[in-house]
Motif scaffolding. Structure first.
Motif, PDB file in Angstrom:
ATOM      1  N   ARG A   9     -34.407  31.306 104.369  1.00 43.65           N
ATOM      2  CA  ARG A   9     -35.748  30.441 104.082  1.00 43.65           C
ATOM      3  C   ARG A   9     -36.638  31.340 102.930  1.00 43.65           C
ATOM      4  NH1 ARG A   9     -39.639  30.533 107.478  1.00 43.65           N
ATOM      5  NH2 ARG A   9     -40.384  28.240 107.205  1.00 43.65           N
ATOM      6  N   GLU A  10     -36.206  32.325 102.449  1.00 40.88           N
ATOM      7  CA  GLU A  10     -36.566  32.988 101.281  1.00 40.88           C
ATOM      8  C   GLU A  10     -36.701  32.185  99.951  1.00 40.88           C
ATOM      9  OE1 GLU A  10     -35.484  37.021 100.977  1.00 40.88           O
ATOM     10  OE2 GLU A  10     -36.286  37.628 102.963  1.00 40.88           O
ATOM     11  N   TYR A  11     -35.656  31.347 100.173  1.00 39.16           N
ATOM     12  CA  TYR A  11     -35.032  30.535  98.828  1.00 39.16           C
ATOM     13  C   TYR A  11     -35.559  29.018  99.248  1.00 39.16           C
ATOM     14  CZ  TYR A  11     -32.486  34.865  98.679  1.00 39.16           C
ATOM     15  OH  TYR A  11     -31.933  36.241  98.710  1.00 39.16           O
ATOM     16  N   LEU A 182     -26.013  28.539  99.239  1.00 36.11           N
ATOM     17  CA  LEU A 182     -26.214  27.723 100.669  1.00 36.11           C
ATOM     18  C   LEU A 182     -27.641  26.995 100.505  1.00 36.11           C
ATOM     19  CD1 LEU A 182     -24.332  29.994 103.120  1.00 36.11           C
ATOM     20  CD2 LEU A 182     -23.721  27.785 102.500  1.00 36.11           C
ATOM     21  N   ALA A 183     -28.586  27.741 100.212  1.00 35.14           N
ATOM     22  CA  ALA A 183     -29.787  27.269 100.027  1.00 35.14           C
ATOM     23  C   ALA A 183     -30.035  25.835  99.042  1.00 35.14           C
ATOM     24  CB  ALA A 183     -30.892  28.325  99.690  1.00 35.14           C
ATOM     25  N   ARG A 184     -29.166  26.231  98.211  1.00 32.38           N
ATOM     26  CA  ARG A 184     -29.081  24.999  97.357  1.00 32.38           C
ATOM     27  C   ARG A 184     -28.700  23.785  97.966  1.00 32.38           C
ATOM     28  NH1 ARG A 184     -25.549  26.814  93.980  1.00 32.38           N
ATOM     29  NH2 ARG A 184     -26.632  27.611  92.793  1.00 32.38           N
ATOM     30  N   GLU A 185     -27.733  23.802  98.948  1.00 28.94           N
ATOM     31  CA  GLU A 185     -27.389  22.682  99.748  1.00 28.94           C
ATOM     32  C   GLU A 185     -28.339  22.282 100.604  1.00 28.94           C
ATOM     33  OE1 GLU A 185     -24.061  21.118  99.865  1.00 28.94           O
ATOM     34  OE2 GLU A 185     -23.968  22.237  97.990  1.00 28.94           O
ATOM     35  N   LEU A 194     -35.667  24.667  95.354  1.00 29.22           N
ATOM     36  CA  LEU A 194     -35.128  25.961  95.494  1.00 29.22           C
ATOM     37  C   LEU A 194     -35.639  27.118  94.850  1.00 29.22           C
ATOM     38  CD1 LEU A 194     -32.307  27.313  96.501  1.00 29.22           C
ATOM     39  CD2 LEU A 194     -31.310  26.444  94.492  1.00 29.22           C
ATOM     40  N   SER A 195     -36.318  28.191  95.378  1.00 27.96           N
ATOM     41  CA  SER A 195     -36.707  29.247  94.640  1.00 27.96           C
ATOM     42  C   SER A 195     -35.835  30.476  94.566  1.00 27.96           C
ATOM     43  CB  SER A 195     -38.004  29.785  95.708  1.00 27.96           C
ATOM     44  OG  SER A 195     -38.554  30.894  94.920  1.00 27.96           O
ATOM     45  N   LYS A 196     -35.500  30.739  93.430  1.00 29.26           N
ATOM     46  CA  LYS A 196     -34.621  31.974  93.079  1.00 29.26           C
ATOM     47  C   LYS A 196     -35.277  33.153  92.697  1.00 29.26           C
ATOM     48  CE  LYS A 196     -31.074  28.558  91.278  1.00 29.26           C
ATOM     49  NZ  LYS A 196     -30.323  28.232  89.966  1.00 29.26           N
ATOM     50  N   PRO A 197     -34.633  34.408  93.302  1.00 23.83           N
ATOM     51  CA  PRO A 197     -35.594  35.454  92.737  1.00 23.83           C
ATOM     52  C   PRO A 197     -35.561  35.811  91.374  1.00 23.83           C
ATOM     53  CG  PRO A 197     -33.486  35.990  93.836  1.00 23.83           C
ATOM     54  CD  PRO A 197     -33.648  34.679  94.067  1.00 23.83           C
ATOM     55  N   VAL A 261     -27.876  47.885  97.254  1.00 23.07           N
ATOM     56  CA  VAL A 261     -28.493  46.717  96.465  1.00 23.07           C
ATOM     57  C   VAL A 261     -27.218  46.001  96.066  1.00 23.07           C
ATOM     58  CG1 VAL A 261     -29.495  46.330  94.268  1.00 23.07           C
ATOM     59  CG2 VAL A 261     -30.570  47.787  96.048  1.00 23.07           C
ATOM     60  N   THR A 262     -26.237  46.526  95.443  1.00 20.92           N
ATOM     61  CA  THR A 262     -25.073  45.681  94.785  1.00 20.92           C
ATOM     62  C   THR A 262     -24.576  44.744  95.844  1.00 20.92           C
ATOM     63  OG1 THR A 262     -23.438  47.471  95.313  1.00 20.92           O
ATOM     64  CG2 THR A 262     -24.539  47.599  93.189  1.00 20.92           C
ATOM     65  N   ASN A 263     -24.467  45.364  97.175  1.00 20.68           N
ATOM     66  CA  ASN A 263     -23.934  44.454  98.161  1.00 20.68           C
ATOM     67  C   ASN A 263     -24.829  43.197  98.572  1.00 20.68           C
ATOM     68  OD1 ASN A 263     -21.462  45.709  98.377  1.00 20.68           O
ATOM     69  ND2 ASN A 263     -22.043  47.173 100.081  1.00 20.68           N
ATOM     70  N   LEU A 264     -26.064  43.746  98.568  1.00 21.09           N
ATOM     71  CA  LEU A 264     -27.139  42.808  98.966  1.00 21.09           C
ATOM     72  C   LEU A 264     -26.985  41.409  97.820  1.00 21.09           C
ATOM     73  CD1 LEU A 264     -29.740  42.029 100.716  1.00 21.09           C
ATOM     74  CD2 LEU A 264     -31.084  42.865  98.722  1.00 21.09           C
ATOM     75  N   VAL A 265     -26.908  41.776  96.693  1.00 24.73           N
ATOM     76  CA  VAL A 265     -27.092  40.949  95.316  1.00 24.73           C
ATOM     77  C   VAL A 265     -25.555  40.211  95.590  1.00 24.73           C
ATOM     78  CG1 VAL A 265     -26.923  40.645  92.977  1.00 24.73           C
ATOM     79  CG2 VAL A 265     -28.319  42.177  93.826  1.00 24.73           C
ATOM     80  N   MET A 266     -24.593  40.885  95.854  1.00 28.06           N
ATOM     81  CA  MET A 266     -23.299  39.946  96.072  1.00 28.06           C
ATOM     82  C   MET A 266     -23.557  38.852  97.289  1.00 28.06           C
ATOM     83  SD  MET A 266     -19.534  41.391  97.307  1.00 28.06           S
ATOM     84  CE  MET A 266     -20.303  41.518  98.934  1.00 28.06           C
ATOM     85  N   MET A 267     -24.028  39.148  98.387  1.00 27.78           N
ATOM     86  CA  MET A 267     -24.306  38.283  99.341  1.00 27.78           C
ATOM     87  C   MET A 267     -25.398  37.176  98.885  1.00 27.78           C
ATOM     88  SD  MET A 267     -22.073  39.063 101.702  1.00 27.78           S
ATOM     89  CE  MET A 267     -22.376  38.064 102.731  1.00 27.78           C
ATOM     90  N   GLU A 268     -26.292  37.468  98.054  1.00 27.60           N
ATOM     91  CA  GLU A 268     -27.461  36.551  97.708  1.00 27.60           C
ATOM     92  C   GLU A 268     -26.937  35.730  96.639  1.00 27.60           C
ATOM     93  OE1 GLU A 268     -31.949  37.699  96.862  1.00 27.60           O
ATOM     94  OE2 GLU A 268     -30.440  38.719  95.425  1.00 27.60           O
ATOM     95  N   TYR A 269     -26.236  36.147  95.717  1.00 23.15           N
ATOM     96  CA  TYR A 269     -25.564  35.293  94.381  1.00 23.15           C
ATOM     97  C   TYR A 269     -24.307  34.824  94.685  1.00 23.15           C
ATOM     98  CZ  TYR A 269     -30.017  35.788  91.702  1.00 23.15           C
ATOM     99  OH  TYR A 269     -31.200  35.758  91.195  1.00 23.15           O
TER     100      TYR A 269
END
Length: 832
Positions: A9-11, A182-185, A194-197, A261-269
């Protein structure tokens, strides 16, 4: 792929509950495996405030704590944590609460003092593992968690009221290996934005620029994009709670603020990243290249791995510092002493990463994504996102500039989408504006060529869109499979038709089964050694099989020219498994070379008989009597009678004048011929040398019949035309009204006279009065001269129109005796 509902829901600000989101994703082709609430046990844990402390009278390291739990009264709890203090907010588990690990809290006396609950640490609450937990009770900061009050459910206070959703991704959807994908779907089916960081990444320079404190060299075409940036004076420390809990919720172990942070970005993007300790890189240089011969590395899991030149690596001037797209090396990992960080965000060829991971049997979250395909356009966006988060959480400063190498990425296809094709395939009545809007909802932008056609260049993150039908599938997903009309196909009901020759094959199959045989199906590809095992000579057509250009193995390298070797292999297999009584048959094709044309095919029936005559019958009644060549002859007669092919056929013994098959025992080989003398099939007994070659130690009899000869199959039309012999028409015959006259006849003839020929003469001479004839004895021995034999027949005479008198019967009988004597130099055997 795991994510949480609140993270999604953040996106995209979807209002559907988690179960509804999961259902919609499943209908989009993204099957959801699990929908699980996070930390449900924390609903029983409450927030407490420490009101007073005093020393435990019987223990130096224990403290008596009076806490406020929202009930209006103070609750005394014994606590051994060194960080407890007056005024702190901390989790309280009251008696009856069940914590993770099925640990139930109860009121107990501790060193003589009653403890009505327990003040909890993060580890006890399941919010930290044993490696990162400090052993202190959890200190809830009102600034970090505003609105804290005694008695508040801990899950609510920590904002952990969330749901984990796990999606089982198919290999063709790497774009959904990140929460943004998934947020795009979700945005596509909900119509929400769709809101991207990070929307635009700063422009980075190419690797040719040399005025930076680091350099990057790409020396392999397997690297499609490589971006890197340098951060200085970073403070590596444990990550804040929100970051640790978010990673733990999706199954990742928190390490430190930079790696997290690198793991968070991997799961995010969906973009794997790696962080190097820049001070440990020799020469301040990154080289993307293939591994050298004999090169080794120790990966982050502490395992030394042998590399091969097929593996792509990241190296400095002296050593390998990462296995590209899979895992980093110990020699450049981020530690608490690291201050200068080089961030990598790259796109490596999927097949290269897949081969390396398979060769090393090493699967990681990074290789999972690279193996399926990573969008090269996301690399700089993910890098910018990681830089922003590290500067926020770990401080430091960014070195101006960076590296952005681009090369080798495949070109995007240009597709045409026709509205008529969409509606024809889906059975819908969509207009072009609706199709355009649906595709734009998942960032597939189109350009109108006319009022019926769209021109589309798929976005780089959709590696699965290669054809028009792929776009039509996207439209179907977005419309919703439940909303596509369901129409049953209109079919004309017709009777099934058999394939060419099918009727004959089915008839033969039924007759062989009725004769007690079991059907087998063998491969048409056989071992070339079979021709030698059968003893075939160079002049035998069966000894020249057609070789395959690309055989599966040497044992299956030629097309079969006979069905018998396969059946002999079946016999050996069954005997080796203690199944000794066998009646097997096979219907199939054999193949012969035909020059440059396609091979000539023949339809054949083959069968083998071995073991007892009556398999499975009680030994008391049937004994151990074995099958012989006459059993096979009986099956042939039964088969021909069932096909209506009894007349015009003859059975001959294969002698020197009629060539015996090289694999058949002399004296045990018979042939079936038509009235033109053409051999339709043979049966007999296998030679011992042949059976030995196949590893068989008991007698085996065979039948080999050409169905193309018995029933000529026309392969161009779907019909069976009997040409080799004429079938007998089936007609009703009334039961005889008048009695028959039976006479026995014993003739002495030379030993080389074939009994089958004598039967033909009897039928010829008997004329219309002959009703039935059968052999009941063949004798050689006492009272019979050497070189001769006695053949006895039972002959039945009958007149269909009147009672047959003795005179007519005697005349017919004498005619038969005379003809047998003339043709075969025979004489009537006198009774003794």
């Amino acid at each position: 792929m795991k994510f949480t509902y609140n993270w999604l829901r953040e996106y995209v600000a979807v209002e559907l509950d988690p179960d509804a989101v999961a259902a919609r994703l499943t209908m989009l082709g993204l099957e959801v495996d699990a929908v699980l609430p996070l930390y449900p046990s924390l609903d029983e844990v409450r927030v407490a405030r420490v009101a007073a402390l005093c020393q435990h009278p019987n223990a130096d390291r224990l403290t008596l704590c009076d806490v406020e739990d929202g009930s209006g009264a103070l609750r005394r709890v014994v606590c051994g944590a060194p960080n407890v203090r007056v005024g702190m907010f901390t989790p309280l588990a009251v008696p009856g609460t069940v914590l993770p690990g099925d640990f139930k809290i109860s009121a107990n006396k501790i060193r003589g003092e009653l403890s009505a609950g327990m003040l909890c640490s993060e580890q006890e609450l399941g919010l930290a593992d044993s490696e990162t937990a400090s052993g202190e009770i959890m200190d809830l900061d009102p600034v970090e968690f505003p609105g804290l009050a005694p008695g508040m459910p801990l899950r609510q206070a920590l904002n952990l009221q969330d749901t984990m959703i796990e999606v089982d991704l198919t290999p063709n959807r790497p774009d959904c290996a990140g929460v943004i994908g998934l947020a795009r779907e979700v945005a596509g089916f909900s119509g929400l934005p769709l809101s991207k960081p990070v929307k635009i990444a700063p422009l980075l320079l190419q690797t040719a620029v040399t005025d930076r404190p680091f350099a990057v060299t790409v020396a392999t075409p397997q690297c499609h994009r490589y971006t890197a940036r340098l951060l200085r004076r970073v403070r590596v420390a444990p990550s804040p709670r929100w970051l640790r809990w978010r990673l733990a919720a999706v199954g990742l172990r928190p390490i430190n603020n930079v790696v997290d942070v690198t793991n968070l970005v991997m799961m995010e993007y969906g973009q794997p990243m790696h962080a190097f300790d820049f001070d440990r890189l020799k020469g301040g240089r990154i080289q993307v290249r293939q591994a050298g011969v004999g090169e080794k590395m120790i990966t982050l899991d502490g395992v030394e791995r042998q590399l091969t030149p097929e593996m792509m690596v990241i190296a400095d001037d002296k050593q390998v510092v990462a296995l590209a797209g899979i895992i980093g090396a110990e020699n450049s990992e981020i530690s608490s002493q690291s201050t200068n960080i080089l961030l990598e965000s790259a796109c490596f060829a999927a097949n290269s990463v897949r081969r390396s991971a398979a060769a090393l049997q090493l699967a990681t979250d990074s290789s999972y994504r690279f193996e399926r395909g990573v969008d090269p356009q996301v690399a700089p966006l993910a890098l910018e996102r990681a830089v922003q988060l590290i500067l926020k959480l770990a401080g430091g400063e960014e070195v101006v500039g960076g590296v952005d190498y681009r090369g080798g990425a495949p070109d995007l296809p240009i597709l045409t989408l026709r509205l008529s094709r969409v509606n024809n395939i889906l059975g819908t009545d969509l207009d072009l504006a609706t199709v355009e809007r649906l595709l734009a909802g998942i960032e597939i932008n189109a350009k109108r060529l006319d009022d019926q056609t769209l021109r589309i260049v798929p976005p780089s993150f959709r590696v699965d869109l290669l054809r028009e039908i792929d776009l039509i599938e996207e439209v179907a997903r977005l419309v919703g499979y439940d909303f596509i009309p369901t129409n049953m196909p209109s079919l004309t009901m017709t009777l099934p038709t058999l394939a060419t020759g099918g009727a004959l094959r089915e008839k033969v199959r039924a007759l062989m089964i009725a004769a007690g045989c079991h059907e087998v199906i063998n491969y048409s590809f056989v071992n070339p050694i079979h021709r030698r095992s059968l003893g075939l000579g160079a002049d035998d057509a069966e000894s020249h099989p057609l070789a395959l250009l690309n055989p599966l193995s040497e044992e299956q390298s030629v097309l079969r020219t006979s069905l018998l070797p396969g059946l002999l292999e079946n016999v050996r297999h069954n005997i080796n498994h203690q199944c000794l009584d066998l009646r097997l048959f096979e219907l199939g094709k054999v193949f012969f070379p035909a020059g440059v044309d396609l091979p000539r095919e023949e339809e054949r029936l083959a069968a083998i008989f071995s073991g007892r005559r009556y398999p499975g019958a009680p030994l008391l009644w049937e004994g151990e009597t074995l099958v012989d060549v006459y059993d096979v002859k009986g099956v042939v007669e039964q088969l021909l009678a069932g096909l209506g092919l009894g007349s015009g056929l003859s059975v001959w013994s294969m002698t020197a004048t009629r060539k015996v098959k090289p694999y058949a025992e002399i004296g045990y080989s018979l042939a079936l011929t038509n009235n033109e003398g053409k051999i339709l099939g043979t049966w007999g007994k296998f030679r011992q040398s042949v059976l030995k070659a196949f590893g068989i130690k008991q007698e085996v009899f065979y039948l080999d019949l050409g169905l193309d000869l018995v029933g000529q199959i026309d392969h161009q039309v779907n019909q069976v035309e009997l040409t080799a012999c004429s079938p007998e028409s089936s007609a009703f015959a009334p039961l005889p009204k008048f009695p028959a006259v039976k006479r026995d006849l014993a003739m002495l003839v030379p030993d080389d006279v074939e009994v089958g020929e004598m039967l033909m003469v009897i039928r010829e001479a008997g004329g219309k009065l002959l009703d039935q004839v059968e052999i009941f004895d063949v004798y050689r021995g006492k009272h019979v001269a050497s070189g001769r034999k006695s053949v006895a027949f039972a002959i039945h005479y009958r007149d269909a129109t009147q009672t047959l008198n003795e005179k007519k019967a005697e005349a017919a009988h004498c005619k038969i005796i005379a003809l047998l004597s003339q043709r075969f130099h025979g004489q009537l055997r006198e009774a003794r």
